[in-house]
Design an enzyme around this catalytic site. Structure first.
Site, PDB file in Angstrom:
ATOM      1  N   GLU B  79       0.786  -1.331   0.111  1.00  0.00           N
ATOM      2  CA  GLU B  79       0.020   0.038   0.059  1.00  0.00           C
ATOM      3  C   GLU B  79       0.735   1.307   0.055  1.00  0.00           C
ATOM      4  O   GLU B  79       1.716   1.341   1.026  1.00  0.00           O
ATOM      5  CB  GLU B  79      -0.973  -0.069   1.236  1.00  0.00           C
ATOM      6  CG  GLU B  79      -1.778  -1.132   1.048  1.00  0.00           C
ATOM      7  CD  GLU B  79      -2.765  -1.174  -0.018  1.00  0.00           C
ATOM      8  OE1 GLU B  79      -3.090  -0.169  -0.637  1.00  0.00           O
ATOM      9  OE2 GLU B  79      -3.574  -2.123  -0.132  1.00  0.00           O
ATOM     10  N   ARG B  89     -18.162  -0.391   4.741  1.00  0.00           N
ATOM     11  CA  ARG B  89     -19.344  -0.939   4.158  1.00  0.00           C
ATOM     12  C   ARG B  89     -20.051  -2.045   5.351  1.00  0.00           C
ATOM     13  O   ARG B  89     -21.004  -2.318   5.320  1.00  0.00           O
ATOM     14  CB  ARG B  89     -18.702  -1.690   2.859  1.00  0.00           C
ATOM     15  CG  ARG B  89     -19.613  -2.163   2.133  1.00  0.00           C
ATOM     16  CD  ARG B  89     -18.941  -2.668   0.692  1.00  0.00           C
ATOM     17  NE  ARG B  89     -17.871  -3.573   1.116  1.00  0.00           N
ATOM     18  CZ  ARG B  89     -18.029  -4.696   1.463  1.00  0.00           C
ATOM     19  NH1 ARG B  89     -19.236  -5.344   1.558  1.00  0.00           N
ATOM     20  NH2 ARG B  89     -16.731  -5.480   1.802  1.00  0.00           N
ATOM     21  N   CYS B 142      -8.215  -1.359   7.649  1.00  0.00           N
ATOM     22  CA  CYS B 142      -6.579  -1.487   7.375  1.00  0.00           C
ATOM     23  C   CYS B 142      -6.097  -0.010   7.046  1.00  0.00           C
ATOM     24  O   CYS B 142      -5.072   0.321   7.535  1.00  0.00           O
ATOM     25  CB  CYS B 142      -6.448  -2.479   5.984  1.00  0.00           C
ATOM     26  SG  CYS B 142      -7.034  -4.000   6.401  1.00  0.00           S
ATOM     27  N   HIS B 166      -1.285  -5.491   2.599  1.00  0.00           N
ATOM     28  CA  HIS B 166      -2.321  -6.280   2.482  1.00  0.00           C
ATOM     29  C   HIS B 166      -2.129  -7.615   1.879  1.00  0.00           C
ATOM     30  O   HIS B 166      -1.302  -7.935   0.948  1.00  0.00           O
ATOM     31  CB  HIS B 166      -3.689  -5.704   1.318  1.00  0.00           C
ATOM     32  CG  HIS B 166      -4.727  -5.100   2.169  1.00  0.00           C
ATOM     33  ND1 HIS B 166      -4.719  -3.561   1.952  1.00  0.00           N
ATOM     34  CD2 HIS B 166      -5.396  -5.298   2.993  1.00  0.00           C
ATOM     35  CE1 HIS B 166      -5.935  -3.126   2.461  1.00  0.00           C
ATOM     36  NE2 HIS B 166      -6.287  -4.158   3.158  1.00  0.00           N
TER      37      HIS B 166
END
Lengths: 202, 202, 202, 202
Positions: B79, B89, B142, B166
């Site tokens: 990342e 979500r 995250c 990730h």
């Protein structure tokens, strides 16, 4: 009143057309909440993105800025964040192919869009047009323009609604290179919805 | 010498296991370039992410920080950027489900990873492990941890290699919910490669 | 007792390895429910697929046949149907690149697998290995072999369990060409599960 | 002259509209190469698919049959093969949810489309409409109709061009359930191209 600046990109990557600028053109001169739409085509050339957007800002003194570009996605993508990074998988139209390059040395890592993204998303969905909030505008020309736009506004201290929206490829482009697409009339209508929602906030 | 802090998340979203923490555990106590690996499990609870990472930083005074979490992707995702936005979500394990929420009011829009991402990417590929540079860590736990980590380092003025990686779901998780996966031995080996490359820079 | 015939393909498309044959090799000589496993490597050459499978059938008189090949998918794909069509996007290893070609002129449009696909699917999932029922084995070498296998059995009137299973790429192959992958130990274990379930039906 | 039979499906799966029948309706009564287009809407009900298509065939004695249905894909999918298998992930509109069920016990495993798929594909691409050849029409209502159509023609010994074409969801459907879409005017134009190409072969 100050205009709404609407920008699209010139074609790139071997295409002869770019839906982003094509979907902008029909809105030129329209009035939203008293603000006239000015359309500017942005060259996908590394050294010209900044002067083009900065020049348009200083010349037009817009009340809002909506920049658009072409993506590989299936929905209108409402970009949340511009990052200070140019990393190109294919060359810009000038041949430049930056790798892990700061767009603005000394600039912050990122800027958030100041467009009313949730309201735009809701309005698009109500019109039956697929849209989504997106957390990355990539690291190519679209993010580049988005970052330069927000950086220029920040430097000028102009607190206006501004941001970037990705539109899908045209069906004809998906013939040459398979992927999702959106037909031009629908993309054009999507930008009309965006202009209406942004206009209402001015 | 100061340790390397390696973090993984507790399970979430109905899973009983999280490959990120499982792939960290076997590295606990190993030495890379003289630096011992300390492993910390981060709770996926909105109010506990910050104190957990800040507490670990202040207690361990690490020479480098590698935080990990589970994604839905097919490759190890290195990342690039943490953004100041929580938008969930599905709920955090505490039930919180933030919408368009600043992680740190007053904090900058984003921080870049300070891990040697290109060198890690190259080393992983040489080991035959699929990896990629990623421009978005999402807007869930995250990214939340990644932002708090970089913000805490910034506030302390600690210029150390730090960032977020990730890892894919486990095959057993892909049974329950179809998607790409990576088996735990390979993910564990991927983190060994990351530790080695980061260790070499210290 | 008659053996179980297990086949995998040789490498193709620029790869130096093919997980299908590699995941078969460790099972050579194992006994499942009294039936010994025989492993045959199938060349990805247009004129050699038929004689290879027909030769193996006539030589080994197998009690069951499990053919395997490499796909681009993320799960073990239990193929339901072989169609009488060769249409290649990339060349076979011999250079042949058939377009809309019948594999067996005069043969039926398709054959269904006679493997216990639901039982295999259930057993794989219980082992934590992602699998799915698939309705198309494509139109390249894998479907080609699958069709020739079922056609030869039909012509001989042999009513034995037989069919085709696709396995994902190796992680190292996904480095060169991004996509989902499955590590060899897991794919090998998947074939063990398949052999066990098929063996139990004999 | 005998008509061209063009069919589309009624809505299903919670949608109030189905692009397949909507894209057929505007062509009703048009003449292609002397053949008038007759449009029939097919119910997505397990017991009614067969009598609907068989009834239409016997009543209209068509010179060609083009059946259409809605898929989740991004392109017009020219289906190559109908298989003798009903296996539903969601229920038909009548509530039936067949699992691994033969559509026609005693029928062959599959039938190939007899439409000029390559010529249709080429014509669609020339019109700038994304299309592809597809090797599976699934195992739900669309494949069900396709199989019953080809089986009825086979039983009657009618050697006419006949087959099945999948069309993408409407943009409004992709709002409710994200995925690729195609706007109705483009899908309607795609069917016009199909009718023209098929008409030219009669």
């Amino acid at each position: 009143m100050n205009p709404i600046l609407l920008t699209g990109f010139e074609p790139f990557g071997g295409s002869k057309v770019n839906p982003s600028i094509e979907a902008c053109k029909p809105h030129k001169g329209k009035i939203f909440n008293g603000h006239r739409v000015e359309v500017v085509e942005v060259p996908l050339r590394f050294q010209e993105i900044r002067p083009t957007i900065v020049g348009a800002l200083d010349r037009l003194k817009p009340a809002a800025v909506i920049s658009t570009g072409q993506s590989g996605g299936e929905a209108i993508a409402l970009e949340r964040v511009a990052i200070n990074l140019a990393d190109a998988r294919i060359p810009y139209n000038c041949g430049a192919k930056p790798v892990d390059t700061l767009i603005e040395p000394g600039g912050p890592a990122a800027y958030f869009s100041t467009l009313p993204l949730r309201a735009i998303h809701k309005a698009l969905q109500e019109e039956g047009i697929p849209s989504k909030l997106s957390n990355s505008a990539g690291t190519f020309g679209c993010n580049h323009l988005f970052y330069e736009l927000m950086h220029a506004l920040d430097q000028r201290g102009w607190e206006i609604p501004a941001g970037f929206i990705h539109v899908p490829k045209l069906p004809s482009q998906a013939v040459a290179k398979p992927g999702p697409s959106m037909d031009l009339p629908l993309t054009t209508r999507a930008l009309e919805v965006v202009l209406r929602v942004v206009g209402e906030t001015l």
